[in-house]
Design an enzyme around this catalytic site. Structure first.
Site, PDB file in Angstrom:
ATOM      1  N   ARG A  87       0.963  -1.142   0.024  1.00  0.00           N
ATOM      2  CA  ARG A  87       0.199  -0.220   0.086  1.00  0.00           C
ATOM      3  C   ARG A  87       0.989   1.300  -0.168  1.00  0.00           C
ATOM      4  O   ARG A  87       1.454   0.855   0.681  1.00  0.00           O
ATOM      5  CB  ARG A  87      -1.208  -0.060   0.782  1.00  0.00           C
ATOM      6  CG  ARG A  87      -1.674   0.841   1.176  1.00  0.00           C
ATOM      7  CD  ARG A  87      -2.451   1.333   2.657  1.00  0.00           C
ATOM      8  NE  ARG A  87      -3.283   2.380   3.008  1.00  0.00           N
ATOM      9  CZ  ARG A  87      -2.881   2.554   4.006  1.00  0.00           C
ATOM     10  NH1 ARG A  87      -2.204   2.931   4.627  1.00  0.00           N
ATOM     11  NH2 ARG A  87      -3.688   5.182   3.963  1.00  0.00           N
ATOM     12  N   HIS A 104      -2.764  11.456   0.608  1.00  0.00           N
ATOM     13  CA  HIS A 104      -2.575  10.747   2.363  1.00  0.00           C
ATOM     14  C   HIS A 104      -2.049  11.964   2.952  1.00  0.00           C
ATOM     15  O   HIS A 104      -0.716  12.000   3.120  1.00  0.00           O
ATOM     16  CB  HIS A 104      -1.621   9.266   2.426  1.00  0.00           C
ATOM     17  CG  HIS A 104      -1.554   8.890   3.424  1.00  0.00           C
ATOM     18  ND1 HIS A 104      -1.576   7.781   3.775  1.00  0.00           N
ATOM     19  CD2 HIS A 104      -0.492   9.395   4.553  1.00  0.00           C
ATOM     20  CE1 HIS A 104      -0.812   7.006   4.959  1.00  0.00           C
ATOM     21  NE2 HIS A 104      -0.308   8.835   5.681  1.00  0.00           N
ATOM     22  N   GLU A 138      -7.277   8.589   6.829  1.00  0.00           N
ATOM     23  CA  GLU A 138      -7.126   9.224   7.983  1.00  0.00           C
ATOM     24  C   GLU A 138      -7.956  10.467   7.353  1.00  0.00           C
ATOM     25  O   GLU A 138      -7.327  11.333   7.839  1.00  0.00           O
ATOM     26  CB  GLU A 138      -6.276   9.303   9.064  1.00  0.00           C
ATOM     27  CG  GLU A 138      -5.914   7.792   8.953  1.00  0.00           C
ATOM     28  CD  GLU A 138      -4.598   7.684  10.209  1.00  0.00           C
ATOM     29  OE1 GLU A 138      -4.567   8.714  10.666  1.00  0.00           O
ATOM     30  OE2 GLU A 138      -4.202   6.413  10.420  1.00  0.00           O
ATOM     31  N   ASN A 172      -6.846   1.872   9.834  1.00  0.00           N
ATOM     32  CA  ASN A 172      -6.259   2.379  10.926  1.00  0.00           C
ATOM     33  C   ASN A 172      -6.167   2.297  12.115  1.00  0.00           C
ATOM     34  O   ASN A 172      -6.913   2.464  11.999  1.00  0.00           O
ATOM     35  CB  ASN A 172      -5.479   3.816   9.373  1.00  0.00           C
ATOM     36  CG  ASN A 172      -5.538   3.589   8.731  1.00  0.00           C
ATOM     37  OD1 ASN A 172      -5.222   2.131   8.174  1.00  0.00           O
ATOM     38  ND2 ASN A 172      -4.847   4.485   8.101  1.00  0.00           N
ATOM     39  N   TYR A 221      -3.890   1.281  15.701  1.00  0.00           N
ATOM     40  CA  TYR A 221      -2.325   1.396  15.924  1.00  0.00           C
ATOM     41  C   TYR A 221      -2.709   0.962  17.809  1.00  0.00           C
ATOM     42  O   TYR A 221      -1.674   0.371  18.426  1.00  0.00           O
ATOM     43  CB  TYR A 221      -2.126   2.741  16.439  1.00  0.00           C
ATOM     44  CG  TYR A 221      -1.213   2.946  14.684  1.00  0.00           C
ATOM     45  CD1 TYR A 221      -1.982   3.375  13.727  1.00  0.00           C
ATOM     46  CD2 TYR A 221      -0.113   2.266  14.516  1.00  0.00           C
ATOM     47  CE1 TYR A 221      -1.592   3.766  12.726  1.00  0.00           C
ATOM     48  CE2 TYR A 221       0.728   2.891  13.436  1.00  0.00           C
ATOM     49  CZ  TYR A 221       0.005   3.572  12.404  1.00  0.00           C
ATOM     50  OH  TYR A 221       0.105   3.240  11.288  1.00  0.00           O
ATOM     51  N   GLU A 259      -3.148   0.275   8.004  1.00  0.00           N
ATOM     52  CA  GLU A 259      -2.408   0.388   9.404  1.00  0.00           C
ATOM     53  C   GLU A 259      -2.539  -0.273  10.507  1.00  0.00           C
ATOM     54  O   GLU A 259      -3.312  -0.066  10.806  1.00  0.00           O
ATOM     55  CB  GLU A 259      -2.246   2.157   9.295  1.00  0.00           C
ATOM     56  CG  GLU A 259      -1.569   2.157   8.393  1.00  0.00           C
ATOM     57  CD  GLU A 259      -1.777   4.113   7.796  1.00  0.00           C
ATOM     58  OE1 GLU A 259      -1.152   4.533   8.831  1.00  0.00           O
ATOM     59  OE2 GLU A 259      -1.621   4.775   6.846  1.00  0.00           O
ATOM     60  N   TRP A 309       2.580  -1.581   9.360  1.00  0.00           N
ATOM     61  CA  TRP A 309       2.974   0.449   9.020  1.00  0.00           C
ATOM     62  C   TRP A 309       4.385   0.569  10.220  1.00  0.00           C
ATOM     63  O   TRP A 309       4.509   0.124  11.479  1.00  0.00           O
ATOM     64  CB  TRP A 309       1.985   1.202   9.493  1.00  0.00           C
ATOM     65  CG  TRP A 309       2.616   2.650   9.256  1.00  0.00           C
ATOM     66  CD1 TRP A 309       3.318   3.869  10.557  1.00  0.00           C
ATOM     67  CD2 TRP A 309       2.329   3.348   8.271  1.00  0.00           C
ATOM     68  NE1 TRP A 309       3.763   4.295   9.418  1.00  0.00           N
ATOM     69  CE2 TRP A 309       3.427   4.803   7.823  1.00  0.00           C
ATOM     70  CE3 TRP A 309       1.492   3.472   6.903  1.00  0.00           C
ATOM     71  CZ2 TRP A 309       3.533   5.769   7.519  1.00  0.00           C
ATOM     72  CZ3 TRP A 309       1.820   4.247   5.999  1.00  0.00           C
ATOM     73  CH2 TRP A 309       2.469   5.199   6.537  1.00  0.00           C
ATOM     74  N   GLU A 352       8.077  11.045  10.040  1.00  0.00           N
ATOM     75  CA  GLU A 352       6.725  10.834  10.708  1.00  0.00           C
ATOM     76  C   GLU A 352       6.082  11.938  11.529  1.00  0.00           C
ATOM     77  O   GLU A 352       5.955  12.751  12.374  1.00  0.00           O
ATOM     78  CB  GLU A 352       7.322   9.531  12.303  1.00  0.00           C
ATOM     79  CG  GLU A 352       5.929   9.664  13.024  1.00  0.00           C
ATOM     80  CD  GLU A 352       4.743   8.909  13.421  1.00  0.00           C
ATOM     81  OE1 GLU A 352       4.715   8.236  11.515  1.00  0.00           O
ATOM     82  OE2 GLU A 352       3.787   9.498  13.655  1.00  0.00           O
ATOM     83  N   PHE A 364       9.138   3.835  13.359  1.00  0.00           N
ATOM     84  CA  PHE A 364       7.983   2.561  12.783  1.00  0.00           C
ATOM     85  C   PHE A 364       8.099   1.088  11.628  1.00  0.00           C
ATOM     86  O   PHE A 364       7.490   0.867  11.829  1.00  0.00           O
ATOM     87  CB  PHE A 364       7.014   3.721  12.067  1.00  0.00           C
ATOM     88  CG  PHE A 364       5.567   3.974  12.779  1.00  0.00           C
ATOM     89  CD1 PHE A 364       5.128   3.767  13.758  1.00  0.00           C
ATOM     90  CD2 PHE A 364       5.639   5.304  13.240  1.00  0.00           C
ATOM     91  CE1 PHE A 364       3.800   3.937  14.284  1.00  0.00           C
ATOM     92  CE2 PHE A 364       4.952   5.938  14.533  1.00  0.00           C
ATOM     93  CZ  PHE A 364       3.949   4.950  15.098  1.00  0.00           C
TER      94      PHE A 364
END
Ligand code: BGC
Length: 494
Positions: free
Chosen positions: A97, A142, A188, A319, A321, A392, A441, A448, A457
């Protein structure tokens, strides 16, 4: 039952150390990939006819990026894409991706003249991937809006942007859609709306009209998504046979107690994250609780908008985390109109003071594998069991230029993170969620955003001091074994 026991009980399988996750825990057609985004890795900011984006301007503004850095060179993927694709192939991933930089295709964003060099660059990437049997999953947006669109018309707060996004999407479908079968319109949208137009810690750094701009920016991103989707459906779907989705982000919100106020605060928190974007598409309007709390700060969808929005997702990209406990709190001290409107507090501790999960490098990232299972099941139940891709998932280490390279490469905590999160995803599939793929990700350490190069990451370490050389970390080798099917057999422990 106390909060902690309840969570542990609910998640016995995920938390258990007795069994390792393996590919056989997933359906045979499940896709494993790795993800990146253009501004974070490409560099070559003034090459190949690329126009400036809002992140060029923002990162060059003093005080905006923690280490004073920018994405001018980033990790030089623009010149090293062949080497990077070779690495993806060697690790055994079958999907990648990445995002297209809008201002490489239309340098001023206006859609009048296509920059052929930009088209060639992405053609080269797509062809190189397919040659290695790697399927491209392409994100159109993005976060790197062409700067001209921001300066000349206010970017996402102006409804006109929807039209320009449509032209850009159309051009990408026409140029790449013979080979790209999975599209993600926007990554996002919440981060753009909140961090870009409310708190101002992301480009374009707006915080002057917090009561209106984040909601306009969100509104227009939703309409831009639906416009791109409907262009694909009417002009390309029959011929190209691809699918179009949207990647939303959600930090799972677990009620801090069984009190009704905390439970509804947690539900509200999820509505303010996922519902903000998914409710309009599935149910024609923002979640009721958002409309109640925000009143006329929320723009309205016309009947025409609602017709446009209907059925405009072939899949949902999630996504994810981290997670938090959520308590009801009227006088929340959190910054920003959007957070205050939610009347909640985000808590990282159980009642005994133990934290919700081990902390990664970023201040917001705690390792909470059970949260992804809950988020996936929530989406399945709330939005009629849609096709989901985890677009992600990952964690970061602090940049540390004093430790020797071999120590930096031995990222045990990341290996553990992926094992446990993947186990939780496989549980969600067994629970009934229709999850079709998972993207780690990120492929490489990279820029970042506001944290610059202070957070890493990547599955692959990038040596910023030695010519940006690439070095796979232990987590990359773990994925290699996992993907070749030699990981997770017979309860093997790392
Ligand atoms: C974004 C990535 C970012 C990652 C870690 C996601 O919100 O899509 O671009 O690097 O989180 O912060």
């Amino acid at each position: 039952m106390a909060k902690k026991e309840k969570i542990l009980k609910e998640n016995e399988q995920v938390e258990s150390n007795h069994r390792e996750v393996s590919q056989s825990d997933f359906p045979p057609s499940f896709v494993f990939g790795v993800a990146t985004s253009a501004y974070q890795i490409e560099g070559a900011c003034k090459e190949g006819g690329r126009g400036a984006s809002i992140w060029d301007a923002f990162s060059h503004t003093e005080g905006k990026i923690l280490d004073g850095s920018n994405g001018d060179i980033a990790v030089d993927h623009y010149h090293r894409y062949k080497e990077d694709i070779e690495l993806i192939a060697k690790l055994g991933f079958t999907a990648y991706r990445f995002s297209i930089s809008w201002s490489r295709i239309f340098p001023d964003g206006l859609g009048t003249k296509v920059n052929e060099e930009g088209i060639t660059f992405y053609n080269n990437i797509i062809d190189a991937l397919l040659e290695k049997g790697i399927q491209p999953y392409v994100t159109l947006y993005h976060w790197d809006l062409p700067l001209h669109l921001h300066e000349s018309m206010g970017g996402w707060v102006n409804k006109e942007i929807v039209k320009y996004f449509g032209i850009y999407a159309d051009t990408c479908f026409a140029s790449f859609g013979d080979r790209v079968k999975k599209w993600i319109t926007i990554n996002e949208p919440m981060q753009t709306a909140v961090n870009g137009y409310d708190i101002g810690i992301f480009a374009p750094g707006r915080c002057q009209q917090s009561s209106t701009e984040p909601y306009l920016a969100a509104h227009h991103q939703i309409l831009a998504h639906a416009t791109a989707f409907s262009i694909y459906r009417s002009k390309y779907k029959d011929k190209q046979g691809g699918q179009v989705g949207l990647s939303v982000d959600c930090e799972w919100a677990e009620a801090n107690s069984d009190r009704i106020e905390d439970k509804s605060a947690a539900a509200r928190r999820v509505d303010f994250q996922l519902g903000w974007y998914l409710h309009p598409i599935y149910y024609g309007d923002y979640p009721e609780v958002m409309r109640k709390k925000l009143g006329d700060q929320l723009p309205e969808f016309t009947q025409e908008d609602k017709d446009l929005l209907r059925n405009t997702l072939d899949f949902i990209g999630l996504n994810h985390y981290t997670s938090r406990f959520i308590a009801h709190e009227v006088n929340s001290l959190v910054e920003g109109n959007y957070y205050q409107a939610q009347e909640m507090e985000r808590i990282v501790e159980f009642e005994d003071g133990e934290i919700i999960g081990e902390k990664a490098a970023s201040e917001w990232l705690y390792v909470v594998p059970w949260g992804i299972r809950k988020a996936l099941n929530y989406i399945a139940q709330t939005y009629n069991n849609p096709i989901i891709y985890v677009t992600e998932n990952g964690m970061d280490d602090e940049e540390d230029d004093t430790s020797p390279l071999h120590e930096m490469l031995d990222d045990k905590m990341r290996v553990k993170y992926y094992k446990r999160y993947l186990a939780a995803v496989s549980q969600a599939i067994k629970d009934g969620a229709d999850v079709r793929g998972y993207f780690a990700w990120s492929l490489l350490d990279n820029f970042e955003w506001a944290q610059g190069y202070t957070k890493r990451f990547g599955l692959i370490y990038v040596d910023y001091k030695n010519g940006l050389t690439r070095h796979p970390k232990s987590s990359a080798y773990w994925f290699l074994r996992f993907l070749k099917g030699s990981e997770g057999k017979k309860g093997k422990e790392e």
